[in-house]
Each structure stands twice: as structure tokens, then as C-alpha cells.
Design an enzyme around this catalytic site. Sequence first.
Site, PDB file in Angstrom:
ATOM      1  N   ASP A 168      73.293  40.556  59.618  1.00  7.93           N
ATOM      2  CA  ASP A 168      72.959  39.485  60.583  1.00  7.93           C
ATOM      3  C   ASP A 168      71.856  38.477  59.912  1.00  7.93           C
ATOM      4  OD1 ASP A 168      71.864  38.758  62.809  1.00  7.93           O
ATOM      5  OD2 ASP A 168      70.355  41.120  63.695  1.00  7.93           O
ATOM      6  N   ARG A 172      65.772  34.374  61.367  1.00  2.51           N
ATOM      7  CA  ARG A 172      64.588  35.082  62.353  1.00  2.51           C
ATOM      8  C   ARG A 172      64.765  36.592  61.494  1.00  2.51           C
ATOM      9  NH1 ARG A 172      69.052  34.642  65.025  1.00  2.51           N
ATOM     10  NH2 ARG A 172      70.637  36.762  64.656  1.00  2.51           N
ATOM     11  N   ASN A 173      65.827  36.612  60.462  1.00  2.02           N
ATOM     12  CA  ASN A 173      65.880  37.741  59.350  1.00  2.02           C
ATOM     13  C   ASN A 173      65.547  37.557  58.103  1.00  2.02           C
ATOM     14  OD1 ASN A 173      65.958  39.525  61.812  1.00  2.02           O
ATOM     15  ND2 ASN A 173      68.744  39.475  61.808  1.00  2.02           N
ATOM     16  N   ASP A 186      65.620  42.693  57.230  1.00  2.00           N
ATOM     17  CA  ASP A 186      66.346  43.943  57.925  1.00  2.00           C
ATOM     18  C   ASP A 186      67.440  43.403  58.105  1.00  2.00           C
ATOM     19  OD1 ASP A 186      64.746  43.930  60.943  1.00  2.00           O
ATOM     20  OD2 ASP A 186      64.096  42.284  60.095  1.00  2.00           O
TER      21      ASP A 186
END
Length: 305
Positions: A168, A172-173, A186
Site C-alpha cells: 500500500d 498517504r502512507n 503503515d
Amino acid sequence: NNHLTTSHTSITASRRDMEFEADQITLIGELGEGQFGKVYKAKARFVNDYQGSTIVAVKTVKAHASSEVRDDMLKELRMMMRLLDPHPNVVTLLGYCTKSDPVMLVVEYVPNGDLLTFLRKDRTTRNVTYANLHTESRTLQNTDLISFAWQVSKGMCYLASMQCIHRDLAARNVLVGEHKTCKVSDFGLAREGPEYKKVKDSPLPLRWMAPETLSIDRLYTTKSDVWSFGVLLYEIVTLGSTPYPTMTAQQAAEKIQRGLKLQKPAHCTDDLYFIMENCWHFLPDERPPFSELSAALSRLIMDEK
Ligand code: ADE
């Protein structure tokens, strides 16, 4: 030690010293919502034998979480525990507290939030720049943007060397620390080695996924992380645009499987777009390894200087 034993693996005895007592941790405030539950800013006493308190981030599992969600968190924990040497571009695990309810994962606190929000903030500052040139020194320069990309590639090099597939990777991570340091975060979906992913009820990050991951095989490898890294480069140069902006996620997924690639964004140099395009070879084996991406990005940084 029962707390950490799930169906397949248990945490090795040598790392048991990372277990915190619940009273060592004082929650200070909320940082956001993670995949499993809330993420808090907290104070922890005696992190790494330091006789004082350290600001940390604490991930918790939602109350009433299913055992599957709890298992996922323990998988993230196990993955992070395999990363024995801290790397400057990967969020470091400091410990865990499995005796508490909810279970807590204690990680390094990274003060400037996620990269996506950080990039988007710069958009508004840039607009102000035109009106007030004095703020210019506070906005992100091209070298900063390429440095973000390079740092993430270094973090991913390390993860790949540890046989860790992120699954992922997206702006955003990635978290932003002091001095614009980027740290890959994450590991919620991260797994050891290549394997097939069962679809759960959690939404999939379709716009970041490689064709082979979107296919019925759902194949995740380091090379599918490389594809996502190319999409992350797009997010960086566009200061946080959503990829395939005119499509729904489902439409994007269909087009990606038919060979569609993101177009060159405005303000993106040919050199940088060349690197992105390489991440988007339809055949995974044709995509470069992270080590090559790091080398190419560091050359771009040299050229800027
Ligand atoms: N938000 C999510 N994880 C975080 C961390 N480790 N530090 C700061 N903010 C966060």
C-alpha cells in the site's frame, strides 16, 4: 507469550524486551485513524532504556475489532520486528503492549504528518507566493520533491532487501519528519515474501495497484511495489493530485489492466517522467529494482545542484 501467538508464527523470545507495561504509556492526543483503529500521540517512559519520557505514536485496535483485524495488527507487528536495524526512511518500531486492551503498537513519532497532506499544504503556500514573495523560501523546491522521492526509494530498498512487500505504498502512507525526512509507514498490509492476497472487506487502493495485482491473481511482489512507487512519484510532482483524476477508482482499475499509464503531468521533467514510466512496465520483470530507482533519482538531485 500467548498474546502474540496467532495461527502461524510467534514473536521470538529475543525480542520480548520490547513489551511495554500499559502504565509506561500516557496518551496525549489523537493523530488520526489507521487501518485498525485510532493512532495517538503519546508519552512513553523508558523507551530504549532512556530514563525519561519520549514522544511516540501509538496504534491501537478498535474496541470490538474482529479477531481478523487483531491478527492483521499482529502481522504488522511481526513484519516490523523483522526489520531489526532502524532505517532513516522507514518508521521504526519501538515496542508494543499486548497486555493492554486494546493492544498497542508503539512506533517512532514523526512530527510533520503524512506526505500527501504535506504536499497539498504547499499548494496553498505557493499561491500565496505570487502575492508575497517573502514566503517563497518556505515552499517546496524541485530539489525537495526529488529528495522526497529518493528518500522513499531508499526506504523501499531496505524493505525489499528484508523481503518485505509493502502493498500500500502511496503518499498517504509516507510520514514527514524533521528536516523534510520521509519515512515509509503503515505496514498494515505488508507481508513477508510473495503471496496471494485474500480480498477482505477493506477498500483496495486501486489507483496505486499494478495490473497483476488488479487481476484475479491478486499478485503482490516487490515489483508491484515499484509500480505503486511510480504512482507515488506522480503524487509528488503534482503536489498531491489524485491519480487518474477524471476516472472513478473502478474505471481506473479497468484501464490499468488494459495497459493505460498516467500521462506526464505539467511541470514534470522528461527525466522524471522517464523514471515513472519505467515503474509502469506491464510486465513486472521489466520494472527496475528500487536500488536502480534510487541511483537514478540521486543523479537527478546532483543535476539540480
Ligand atoms: N500518524 C500516523 N502515524 C504517525 C506517526 N508515527 N507519527 C506521527 N503521526 C502519525
